[in-house]
Design a protein around this motif. Structure first.
Motif, short mmCIF file in Angstrom:
data_model
loop_
_atom_site.label_atom_id
_atom_site.label_comp_id
_atom_site.label_asym_id
_atom_site.label_seq_id
_atom_site.Cartn_x
_atom_site.Cartn_y
_atom_site.Cartn_z
N SER A 43 0.83 -1.21 0.00
CA SER A 43 0.00 0.00 0.00
C SER A 43 0.86 1.26 0.00
CB SER A 43 -0.94 0.00 1.20
OG SER A 43 -1.89 -1.04 1.12
N LYS A 44 1.94 1.24 0.78
CA LYS A 44 2.85 2.38 0.82
C LYS A 44 3.52 2.62 -0.53
CE LYS A 44 3.90 2.32 5.77
NZ LYS A 44 4.95 2.07 6.81
N ALA A 45 3.62 1.55 -1.33
CA ALA A 45 4.19 1.68 -2.68
C ALA A 45 3.16 2.18 -3.69
CB ALA A 45 4.75 0.34 -3.13
N GLY A 46 1.93 2.44 -3.22
CA GLY A 46 0.91 3.01 -4.07
C GLY A 46 -0.01 2.00 -4.73
N LEU A 47 0.02 0.75 -4.28
CA LEU A 47 -0.82 -0.28 -4.88
C LEU A 47 -2.09 -0.49 -4.05
CD1 LEU A 47 1.82 -3.01 -5.85
CD2 LEU A 47 1.13 -0.96 -7.10
N GLU A 48 -3.17 -0.88 -4.72
CA GLU A 48 -4.40 -1.25 -4.04
C GLU A 48 -4.32 -2.73 -3.69
OE1 GLU A 48 -7.89 -0.26 -6.21
OE2 GLU A 48 -7.55 1.91 -6.07
N THR A 49 -4.44 -3.05 -2.40
CA THR A 49 -4.13 -4.40 -1.95
C THR A 49 -5.33 -5.08 -1.31
OG1 THR A 49 -3.40 -3.63 0.24
CG2 THR A 49 -1.73 -3.74 -1.51
N THR A 50 -5.31 -6.40 -1.41
CA THR A 50 -6.33 -7.22 -0.75
C THR A 50 -5.80 -8.63 -0.62
OG1 THR A 50 -8.66 -7.88 -0.79
CG2 THR A 50 -7.48 -7.97 -2.87
N VAL A 51 -6.43 -9.41 0.26
CA VAL A 51 -6.15 -10.85 0.33
C VAL A 51 -7.15 -11.52 -0.60
CG1 VAL A 51 -6.09 -12.90 1.78
CG2 VAL A 51 -5.26 -10.72 2.68
N ALA A 52 -6.65 -12.09 -1.70
CA ALA A 52 -7.52 -12.66 -2.73
C ALA A 52 -7.99 -14.06 -2.39
CB ALA A 52 -6.78 -12.67 -4.07
N ASP A 53 -7.23 -14.78 -1.56
CA ASP A 53 -7.62 -16.15 -1.21
C ASP A 53 -6.85 -16.59 0.02
OD1 ASP A 53 -9.00 -18.51 -1.39
OD2 ASP A 53 -8.23 -19.09 -3.36
N GLU A 60 -5.42 -31.38 13.49
CA GLU A 60 -6.28 -30.23 13.30
C GLU A 60 -6.04 -29.13 14.33
OE1 GLU A 60 -8.18 -29.89 10.66
OE2 GLU A 60 -7.44 -31.82 9.99
N SER A 61 -5.07 -29.28 15.22
CA SER A 61 -4.80 -28.24 16.20
C SER A 61 -4.15 -27.04 15.53
CB SER A 61 -3.88 -28.77 17.30
OG SER A 61 -2.57 -28.95 16.82
N ASP A 62 -4.24 -25.87 16.19
CA ASP A 62 -3.68 -24.65 15.62
C ASP A 62 -2.19 -24.77 15.38
OD1 ASP A 62 -6.15 -23.51 15.67
OD2 ASP A 62 -5.82 -22.36 17.50
N ASP A 63 -1.50 -25.58 16.19
CA ASP A 63 -0.06 -25.73 16.05
C ASP A 63 0.31 -26.73 14.96
OD1 ASP A 63 0.21 -23.91 18.01
OD2 ASP A 63 1.25 -25.20 19.43
N ASN A 64 -0.65 -27.23 14.23
CA ASN A 64 -0.37 -28.15 13.15
C ASN A 64 -0.94 -27.68 11.82
OD1 ASN A 64 0.87 -30.85 14.21
ND2 ASN A 64 -0.61 -30.21 15.75
N MET A 65 -1.51 -26.46 11.80
CA MET A 65 -2.10 -25.93 10.58
C MET A 65 -1.49 -24.58 10.23
SD MET A 65 -4.26 -28.31 9.74
CE MET A 65 -5.30 -27.53 8.50
N GLU A 66 -1.21 -24.40 8.97
CA GLU A 66 -0.63 -23.16 8.47
C GLU A 66 -1.63 -22.49 7.53
OE1 GLU A 66 3.29 -21.81 5.81
OE2 GLU A 66 2.51 -23.86 5.70
N GLU A 67 -1.83 -21.19 7.70
CA GLU A 67 -2.69 -20.45 6.77
C GLU A 67 -1.84 -19.89 5.64
OE1 GLU A 67 -6.28 -17.23 6.87
OE2 GLU A 67 -4.44 -16.66 7.93
N LEU A 68 -2.23 -20.20 4.42
CA LEU A 68 -1.63 -19.60 3.24
C LEU A 68 -2.53 -18.49 2.73
CD1 LEU A 68 -0.59 -22.85 1.30
CD2 LEU A 68 0.83 -21.46 2.82
N VAL A 69 -1.94 -17.42 2.24
CA VAL A 69 -2.71 -16.30 1.70
C VAL A 69 -2.17 -15.93 0.32
CG1 VAL A 69 -3.29 -15.36 3.97
CG2 VAL A 69 -1.23 -14.56 2.80
N VAL A 70 -3.08 -15.52 -0.55
CA VAL A 70 -2.69 -14.93 -1.83
C VAL A 70 -2.93 -13.42 -1.73
CG1 VAL A 70 -3.11 -14.78 -4.31
CG2 VAL A 70 -3.19 -17.00 -3.15
N ILE A 71 -1.86 -12.66 -1.84
CA ILE A 71 -1.95 -11.21 -1.82
C ILE A 71 -2.14 -10.70 -3.25
CG2 ILE A 71 -0.77 -9.07 -1.22
CD1 ILE A 71 -1.41 -10.78 1.20
#
Length: 238
Positions: free
Chosen positions: A177-187, A222-233
């Motif tokens: 955003s600071k670089a002037g781009l419009e950003t979102t998490v797409a997935d 399925e515990s929080d310490d065994n799952m990783e969230e991936l995001v597409v920016i």
């Protein structure tokens, strides 16, 4: 790139030389994001950190003119082989991110960079870990892409980058955003930890990236310490 979560290749079976990142869950997530964009004949796509070339092949199949870049010679050779295997025309260059294509701009920049937090601040210079280790906060390469990609985008161009929430999704959004781009998490997607992240639980807890260090009772898949969230920016230059 995710260290070790298995998933089907984005473009079918591909060959990978030893030490080259094979397509996994993050690859598939980013490939699906590319499918939602207006990519077709006449579209110029830059794939940064191409690895096996899976995303480059995928974009070429959508009709794009694709340039793929990787700093590792084995990845370059692998991507070139896979482009021929899949009968796709892709320009594959060896270089350090956008330094391999100075002065050029694209409609889309896609990247699945190294993003796994590592106990060592020093980045590996060879071997498989080069594909995922990214410094103590996991941002050594992500931040460089955030800084370089805007200059490689044409007006209306889009950056699509996948990484783990462990390396701070909000930090990526702020930097772009600071670089002037419009950003979102797409997935987003939750995937199980593989061997590398499981081996780093103690380090990740000490970094404040997982639950309390004293809470080690739940080791179920399925515990929080065994799952990783991936995001597409998704970041667009307006």
């Amino acid at each position: 790139m995710a260290a070790d979560t298995a998933a089907p290749a984005a473009s079918g079976h591909l060959m990978t030389l030893p030490g080259v990142y094979a397509p996994q869950d993050d690859t598939g997530l980013l490939a699906r994001a590319l499918c939602r964009e207006a990519i077709g004949p006449g579209t110029d796509v830059l794939d940064l950190g191409t690895g096996s070339g899976a995303l480059a092949v995928h974009a070429a199949r959508l009709g794009a003119r694709v340039t793929a870049v990787d700093i590792a010679w084995r990845a370059v050779l692998t991507a070139r082989f896979n482009a021929r295997l899949k009968r796709q025309r892709i320009t594959v260059l060896r270089g350090d991110l956008t330094a391999a294509v100075p002065g050029r701009s694209y409609d889309f920049v896609a990247s699945n960079p190294p993003y796994v937090p590592s106990p060592s601040a020093r980045l590996p210079r060879r071997g498989a870990a080069r594909s995922w280790d990214a410094g103590r906060d996991g941002r050594a390469v992500v931040d460089r892409i955030c800084d370089a990609a805007p200059r490689a985008l044409r007006p209306g161009g889009v950056l699509l980058m996948v990484h783990s929430a462990l390396c701070d999704t909000e930090a990526t959004l702020r930097r772009l955003s600071k670089a002037g781009l419009e950003t979102t998490v797409a997935d987003r997607a939750l995937v199980p930890f593989g061997p590398v992240l499981r081996s780093r639980r103690t380090f990740l807890r000490r970094q404040g990236l997982l639950g309390d260090e004293s809470d080690e009772s739940d080791e179920s898949d399925e515990s929080d310490d065994n799952m990783e969230e991936l995001v597409v920016i998704r970041a667009e230059r307006t």
